[in-house]
Design an enzyme around this catalytic site. Structure first.
Site, PDB file in Angstrom:
ATOM      1  N   ASN A   9       0.867  -1.185   0.000  1.00  0.00           N
ATOM      2  CA  ASN A   9       0.000   0.000   0.000  1.00  0.00           C
ATOM      3  C   ASN A   9       0.903   1.234   0.000  1.00  0.00           C
ATOM      4  O   ASN A   9       1.500   1.558   1.027  1.00  0.00           O
ATOM      5  CB  ASN A   9      -0.889  -0.049   1.258  1.00  0.00           C
ATOM      6  N   LYS A  11       0.130   4.248  -0.232  1.00  0.00           N
ATOM      7  CA  LYS A  11      -0.525   5.417   0.398  1.00  0.00           C
ATOM      8  C   LYS A  11      -0.302   6.666  -0.449  1.00  0.00           C
ATOM      9  O   LYS A  11      -0.217   6.580  -1.669  1.00  0.00           O
ATOM     10  CB  LYS A  11      -0.030   5.588   1.836  1.00  0.00           C
ATOM     11  N   HIS A  95      -9.448   0.689   5.237  1.00  0.00           N
ATOM     12  CA  HIS A  95      -8.148   0.935   5.878  1.00  0.00           C
ATOM     13  C   HIS A  95      -8.347   1.867   7.075  1.00  0.00           C
ATOM     14  O   HIS A  95      -9.176   2.769   7.038  1.00  0.00           O
ATOM     15  CB  HIS A  95      -7.169   1.558   4.868  1.00  0.00           C
ATOM     16  N   GLU A  97      -6.745   4.294   8.105  1.00  0.00           N
ATOM     17  CA  GLU A  97      -6.583   5.731   7.808  1.00  0.00           C
ATOM     18  C   GLU A  97      -7.861   6.293   7.198  1.00  0.00           C
ATOM     19  O   GLU A  97      -8.196   7.460   7.414  1.00  0.00           O
ATOM     20  CB  GLU A  97      -5.349   5.941   6.913  1.00  0.00           C
ATOM     21  N   GLU A 167      -5.132  -5.527  10.672  1.00  0.00           N
ATOM     22  CA  GLU A 167      -4.109  -4.518  10.913  1.00  0.00           C
ATOM     23  C   GLU A 167      -4.382  -3.810  12.242  1.00  0.00           C
ATOM     24  O   GLU A 167      -5.204  -2.867  12.293  1.00  0.00           O
ATOM     25  CB  GLU A 167      -4.126  -3.470   9.794  1.00  0.00           C
ATOM     26  N   GLY A 173       2.536   1.928  10.877  1.00  0.00           N
ATOM     27  CA  GLY A 173       3.441   3.061  10.716  1.00  0.00           C
ATOM     28  C   GLY A 173       4.138   3.481  12.002  1.00  0.00           C
ATOM     29  O   GLY A 173       4.745   4.543  12.076  1.00  0.00           O
ATOM     30  N   SER A 213       3.620  -2.476  10.341  1.00  0.00           N
ATOM     31  CA  SER A 213       5.080  -2.435  10.460  1.00  0.00           C
ATOM     32  C   SER A 213       5.763  -3.746  10.060  1.00  0.00           C
ATOM     33  O   SER A 213       6.734  -4.164  10.683  1.00  0.00           O
ATOM     34  CB  SER A 213       5.493  -2.013  11.883  1.00  0.00           C
TER      35      SER A 213
HETATM   36  C1  PEP Z   1      -0.748  -0.124   6.286  1.00  0.00           C
HETATM   37  O1  PEP Z   1      -0.960   1.068   6.276  1.00  0.00           O
HETATM   38  O2  PEP Z   1      -1.549  -0.896   5.749  1.00  0.00           O
HETATM   39  C2  PEP Z   1       0.460  -0.610   6.955  1.00  0.00           C
HETATM   40  C3  PEP Z   1       0.480  -1.841   7.335  1.00  0.00           C
HETATM   41  O3  PEP Z   1       1.461   0.300   7.148  1.00  0.00           O
HETATM   42  P1  PEP Z   1       2.907   0.008   7.794  1.00  0.00           P
HETATM   43  O4  PEP Z   1       3.445  -1.245   7.154  1.00  0.00           O
HETATM   44  O5  PEP Z   1       3.727   1.218   7.467  1.00  0.00           O
HETATM   45  O6  PEP Z   1       2.697  -0.168   9.261  1.00  0.00           O
END
Ligand code: PEP
Length: 250
Positions: A9, A11, A95, A97, A167, A173, A213
């Site tokens: 992703n 973003k 997601h 976000e 997630e 992040g 992460s």
């Molecule tokens: C995400 O936004 O789906 C995600 C998993 O981000 P990150 O790997 O940066 O934690």
């Protein structure tokens, strides 16, 4: 046996030229015997170009969002047909976000999931608890609600085209990753929920990705958990080397 699915992703990162470079590096670095399915989800502005570069490769294209209406006065939104016309096969929906920053409720996410499926796009449906909810012992309750509401009205047949991404929001992040045991516990719980809501065979075949992460240093142990079938990767997918490292560990 479920196949591993690794999705990146991007973003709101990478302009057109940076997108060309990143996807070319991923294509060139991907071994011919890669067993995992690989999906890249660039920003809307790069989809068409990335799609052209992906032709003839095994890498699939996904978008990061969509709207459920077909067309019309919805300034700033993008429809399923538009995404399909530039070669998208997948779309990330729900997601955290989108849920947190853009206030997307479960009902809206559900409408998008149903339209995506009806129109032939495969949703990567994200769920996961906030830090406060985990600390209050509400993780399973939150995840149950998100699964129940997000997949309301979806048929068992359509579930073949759904990926769930667990997630934990506190791990996105932040550099904090759920331990493999924490992740496995929730993944197995999600599979049970899906078995109850649909059927044992739908649950058995469902791809459940972990996200939060994920990087080459931790992907191996996460991906070796029984119910973790892949990863949705944010930060670490913005560099070809680290994304390829995660793919290699799958
Ligand atoms: C995400 O936004 O789906 C995600 C998993 O981000 P990150 O790997 O940066 O934690």
């Amino acid at each position: 046996m479920r196949k591993k699915v690794i999705a990146g992703n991007w973003k709101m990162n990478k302009d057109l030229h940076q997108s060309q470079k990143l996807v070319s590096d991923i294509i060139n670095g991907l071994g011919k015997d890669t067993k995992a399915d690989v999906i890249v989800c660039p920003p809307f502005t790069s989809l068409y170009e990335v799609s052209s570069l992906l032709k003839g490769t095994q890498i699939k294209l996904g978008a990061q969002n969509m709207y459920y209406e077909e067309s019309g006065a919805y300034t700033g939104e993008v429809s399923t047909d538009m995404l399909k016309s530039v070669g998208c096969e997948y779309v990330i929906l729900g997601h955290s976000e989108r849920r947190v920053i853009f206030n997307e409720p479960d009902e809206l996410i559900n409408k998008k999931i149903k339209v995506a499926l009806a129109k032939g796009l495969k949703p990567i449906f994200c769920i996961g608890e906030l830090l406060e909810q985990r600390e209050n012992g509400e993780t399973m309750q939150v995840v149950s609600r998100q699964v129940e509401k997000g997949l309301e009205g979806v048929s068992s047949e359509q579930m073949k085209n759904v990926i769930i991404a667990y997630e934990p929001v506190w791990a996105i992040g932040t550099g904090k990753t759920a331990t493999p045991q924490q992740a496995q516990e929730v993944h197995s719980f999600i599979r049970e929920l899906v078995a109850k809501k649909f059927s044992a065979s739908v649950a058995e075949n469902l791809i459940i990705q972990y996200g939060g992460s994920v990087k080459p240093e931790n992907s191996n142990v996460l991906l070796s958990q029984k119910d973790i079938d892949g990863a949705l990767v944010g930060g670490a997918c913005l560099k070809a080397d680290s994304f390829l490292g995660i793919i290699a560990s799958a």
